[in-house]
Design a protein around this motif. Structure first.
Motif, PDB file in Angstrom:
ATOM      1  N   SER A 239       0.854  -1.341  -0.098  1.00  0.00           N
ATOM      2  CA  SER A 239       0.027  -0.093  -0.028  1.00  0.00           C
ATOM      3  C   SER A 239       0.959   1.411  -0.103  1.00  0.00           C
ATOM      4  O   SER A 239       0.762   2.118  -0.673  1.00  0.00           O
ATOM      5  CB  SER A 239      -1.031   0.046   1.391  1.00  0.00           C
ATOM      6  N   ARG A 240       1.880   1.150   0.725  1.00  0.00           N
ATOM      7  CA  ARG A 240       2.782   2.298   0.900  1.00  0.00           C
ATOM      8  C   ARG A 240       4.172   2.169   1.011  1.00  0.00           C
ATOM      9  O   ARG A 240       4.706   0.886   1.567  1.00  0.00           O
ATOM     10  CB  ARG A 240       2.426   3.102   2.143  1.00  0.00           C
ATOM     11  N   THR A 241       5.226   2.726   0.570  1.00  0.00           N
ATOM     12  CA  THR A 241       6.662   2.445   0.684  1.00  0.00           C
ATOM     13  C   THR A 241       6.972   4.014   1.375  1.00  0.00           C
ATOM     14  O   THR A 241       7.084   4.887   0.805  1.00  0.00           O
ATOM     15  CB  THR A 241       7.218   2.168  -0.786  1.00  0.00           C
ATOM     16  N   PHE A 242       7.879   3.487   2.501  1.00  0.00           N
ATOM     17  CA  PHE A 242       8.604   4.718   2.991  1.00  0.00           C
ATOM     18  C   PHE A 242      10.184   4.351   3.054  1.00  0.00           C
ATOM     19  O   PHE A 242      10.565   3.377   3.582  1.00  0.00           O
ATOM     20  CB  PHE A 242       8.103   4.984   4.470  1.00  0.00           C
ATOM     21  N   PRO A 243      11.146   5.350   2.963  1.00  0.00           N
ATOM     22  CA  PRO A 243      12.570   5.273   3.304  1.00  0.00           C
ATOM     23  C   PRO A 243      12.519   5.656   4.923  1.00  0.00           C
ATOM     24  O   PRO A 243      11.961   6.561   5.183  1.00  0.00           O
ATOM     25  CB  PRO A 243      13.173   6.431   2.374  1.00  0.00           C
TER      26      PRO A 243
END
Ligand SMILES: Nc1nc2c(ncn2[C@@H]2O[C@H](COP(=O)(O)OP(=O)(O)OP(=O)(O)O)[C@@H](O)[C@H]2O)c(=O)[nH]1
Ligand SMILES: [Mg+2]
Length: 288
Positions: A171-175
């Protein structure tokens, strides 16, 4: 979840303020560790479902072959909105995938940690393909240890590749740099720079929505004896890593069939915290 040393246990530390197990122990081979809200207690759960009370300081003595998971209870605010499972690394050669596969049915959502300098390896893609359908679809990909990059350009390049290769899978990708997030303390600028602010705010929002949608009003709880039958019939509000099948993960929470508009306690606690301050105190770092 994720590969060996991707930062899974460090993420638990960020969520809870400290890891409930001593550091030297989190480095050893352990079955999945399921952490829920409650008075401090630890159990080893066997493959037959039998729970044995254990002493955290002697947790190394838990035999992997006989233990399906370790069950911990902590009176920590973050655990008011979700249970957490600290999984072993997916491709640890000394551990069969059966060890963590067997608890996938108790997982709602996954936060997958992939280490930035070797992000989204083939082994990760292969494992994710096997298990993602067993989740509720609200999964996060965290590209961890981004502090290891020396330039923004390197980070951008990796994020672009990872987002392309994982399109439609999360659903979401974060560094994020989890260690920098932990070290940020009360420094808002550092907290944001670590990537934690964007991730945590989104996660909390997601969990609150899930809890509000799926909450059903508590029925009369049986007395504190928590008999096996009573516990087997409990269902936790939908959350990260709680038991969507109503299996034996909801100590002390009893839920009736009918849905109501009553705001669940977990959501109430979070709303209060979010209203209080944008940057929570260290121990409440996962809650807004
Ligand atoms: N530089 C840097 N190191 C990190 C970060 N997150 C975790 N680490 C370090 O990476 C090492 C492994 O972290 P863990 O959290 O134990 O990794 P894990 O995924 O739980 O590993 P296994 O349980 O063994 O599969 C530790 O020494 C952490 O301090 C990060 O954001 N940046
Ligand atoms: Mg670990």
């Amino acid at each position: 979840m994720g590969e060996f040393s991707a930062g899974k246990s460090t993420l638990i530390k960020l969520f809870l303020g400290e890891h409930p197990l001593p550091i030297k122990i989190t480095a050893t081979r352990l079955p999945p560790v399921l952490i829920s809200h409650g008075e401090e207690a630890a159990y080893a759960v066997g493959h037959d479902g039998v729970e044995t009370c254990i002493d955290i300081d002697e947790i190394e003595q838990v035999r992997l072959e006989e233990t399906r998971l370790i069950r911990l209870y902590k009176p920590c605010d973050t655990l008011e909105i979700c249970d957490l499972i600290d999984m072993p690394g997916i491709s640890d050669p000394s551990m069969s995938s059966d060890v963590w596969m067997s608890v996938m049915d108790e997982v709602d959502s996954v936060v997958w940690c992939t280490q930035a300098t070797q992000a989204w390896r083939q082994s990760e893609a292969a494992t994710w393909q096997q298990i993602s359908e067993r989740t509720n679809g609200e999964n996060y990909l965290l590209v961890t240890q981004v502090d290891k990059f020396h330039s923004e350009r390197d980070l951008d390049r990796v994020m672009t590749r990872v987002r392309k290769e994982t399109q439609g899978l999360f659903s979401r990708t974060f560094p994020i740099s989890i260690t920098e997030a932990i070290a940020a303390g009360e420094d808002e600028t550092k907290w944001r720079a670590s990537g934690a602010a964007d991730f945590i705010n989104d996660l909390v929002e997601n969990l609150m929505t899930a809890s509000a949608l799926s909450y059903t009003e508590p029925a009369e709880c049986p007395q504190e004896d928590s008999s096996k039958e009573a516990r087997a019939s409990t269902v936790e509000p939908a959350a990260l890593s709680t038991d969507k099948n109503g299996n034996d993960v909801g100590r002390g929470s009893c839920v009736a069939e009918q849905t109501t508009s009553v705001v669940p306690k977990r959501v109430r606690v979070l709303t209060q915290m979010r209203g209080r301050t944008e940057r929570p105190t260290k121990a409440r770092v996962a809650t807004g």
